[in-house]
Scaffold this active site. Structure first.
Site, PDB file in Angstrom:
ATOM      1  CB  SER A  87      45.409   1.798  15.411  1.00 32.61           C
ATOM      2  OG  SER A  87      44.709   0.617  15.694  1.00 32.61           O
ATOM      3  CG  HIS A 108      48.467   4.503  15.539  1.00 33.59           C
ATOM      4  ND1 HIS A 108      47.231   5.246  15.917  1.00 33.59           N
ATOM      5  CD2 HIS A 108      49.102   3.654  14.554  1.00 33.59           C
ATOM      6  CE1 HIS A 108      47.080   5.178  14.652  1.00 33.59           C
ATOM      7  NE2 HIS A 108      46.956   4.034  14.658  1.00 33.59           N
ATOM      8  CD  GLU A 120      47.804   8.330  18.184  1.00 30.37           C
ATOM      9  OE1 GLU A 120      47.301   9.128  18.359  1.00 30.37           O
ATOM     10  OE2 GLU A 120      47.916   7.088  17.893  1.00 30.37           O
ATOM     11  CG  ASN A 158      42.390   4.867  16.235  1.00 31.35           C
ATOM     12  OD1 ASN A 158      41.695   5.548  15.692  1.00 31.35           O
ATOM     13  ND2 ASN A 158      43.005   4.392  16.148  1.00 31.35           N
TER      14      ASN A 158
END
Length: 361
Positions: A87, A108, A120, A158
């Protein structure tokens, strides 16, 4: 997996998810049974020898991941693609541990992976273009929504989402709301009522786990060379140290023990609006900065935030809607009051305001 207990937990988890989908009418029992019948649970790395795509999803520790990738290369086909579900860690660094580093890519997923559609796709400096393109197209066939992200700390979601947690914690740390659950509830209520977020930041941190959420923040802070925009909060650090991790420990910012009544928020309309606006301008600024630094394109960033963490709107589009000049004005005021780079406005934000432009025409 290399642990049969973990395999049993995975099997049980998949069964629960399918049962929930059937109960909610989102899937027939026949379809759920068909999906589960296609999942094989294998013990040992050797069981991956015939796989063409291996997706690693272990602990967020780069040295442990590198060790696993090195071991995987010894048993899998030279044509197989290896993906990491990290992540926030460097995909290039993980790829460099492999002899055939060109076949390593970041993929991800977002929890719960069977329900949230975003993936992602993160090519590293070493990843073959064909590898990234093939997994991107494969994700579409899985019913996922893939977006490309640059191999930078936190990728899109994130990174861009950090102010949702960080600024909420800062507001709490400053004593702008009462201490304890009432304060957490007041901030959560503001973001849900004023902004339309499905969950408040403290509810979401409790769901994610304070250990996981804090570690991601700490990693991004370190990887961005201690940029104050990503500075962790001592409040969350102490929660992690105390083992108050959230729902999984029955206590975090809120108490989840059976029969405990959740605290009520402070009813103050102006306070609620101020909390929402301060968090929102920080989120919009982070999204604009990610665009400026080519982490992803405009549509990819907005898609990532709506499909990965269920934000009510894409943040760049939201900035257009509320007015980029107002966002910039608030950031400049915060920067003047606090004197911290935490509140510096993106250069792209200033440019757009100066030229009286919007991101979406």
């Amino acid at each position: 997996d290399t642990n049969d207990v973990a395999l049993d937990k995975a099997r049980s988890g998949h069964q629960k998810i399918m049962n929930r989908l059937v109960e909610k009418g989102r899937m027939t029992q026949e379809k759920a049974d068909d999906v589960l019948s296609k999942i094989e649970y294998r013990l040992g790395l050797e069981e991956t020898c015939d796989c063409q795509l291996i997706i690693e999803a272990i602990i967020e520790n780069i040295e442990i991941k590198k060790k696993l990738f090195t071991s995987l290369e010894k048993v899998i086909s030279p044509n197989a693609i290896i993906a990491t579900n990290t992540s926030s860690l460097s995909v290039a660094s993980i790829a460099a541990s492999c002899e055939l580093s060109n076949r390593v890519v970041g993929l991800h997923f977002f929890n719960p992976a069977p329900l949230l559609p975003l993936v992602e796709v993160i090519p590293s400096l070493l990843t073959d273009k064909e590898v990234a393109e093939s997994v991107f197209e494969l994700m579409k066939t899985w019913g996922k929504i893939p977006v490309y992200a640059k191999d930078t700390p936190g990728f899109i979601v994130n990174r861009v989402a950090r102010p949702f947690y960080g600024e909420a914690l800062r507001i709490y740390d400053e004593g702008l709301v009462p201490e304890g659950e009432v304060g957490f509830a007041t901030i959560d209520a503001a973001l849900k009522k004023q902004g339309g977020f499905r969950m408040g930041p403290f509810e979401l941190m409790d769901l994610i786990g304070n250990d996981i959420n804090y570690t991601v923040t700490e990693t991004i802070f370190r990887e961005f060379y201690f940029d104050p925009r990503y500075k962790p909060s001592f409040t969350q650090k102490r929660m992690k140290e105390a083992g108050l991790l959230g729902r999984k420990t029955k206590k975090g910012y809120y108490n989840y023990a059976e029969g405990v009544v959740k605290a009520e928020p402070v009813i103050d309309e102006q306070l609620s609006k101020d909390i929402y606006w301060r968090v929102l301008v920080m989120l919009i600024n982070e999204a604009v900065e990610a665009l400026y630094l080519n982490v992803a394109d405009r549509d990819g960033i907005d898609k990532a935030m709506t499909k990965g963490v269920n934000y009510p709107k894409g943040l760049i589009a939201w900035g257009d809607e509320v007015g980029l000049d107002d966002v910039l004005g608030t950031l400049d005021r915060l920067h003047h009051v606090y004197g911290e780079d935490r509140y510096r406005a993106s250069r792209l934000m200033r440019q757009m305001v100066k030229e009286e432009k919007k991101f979406y025409s």
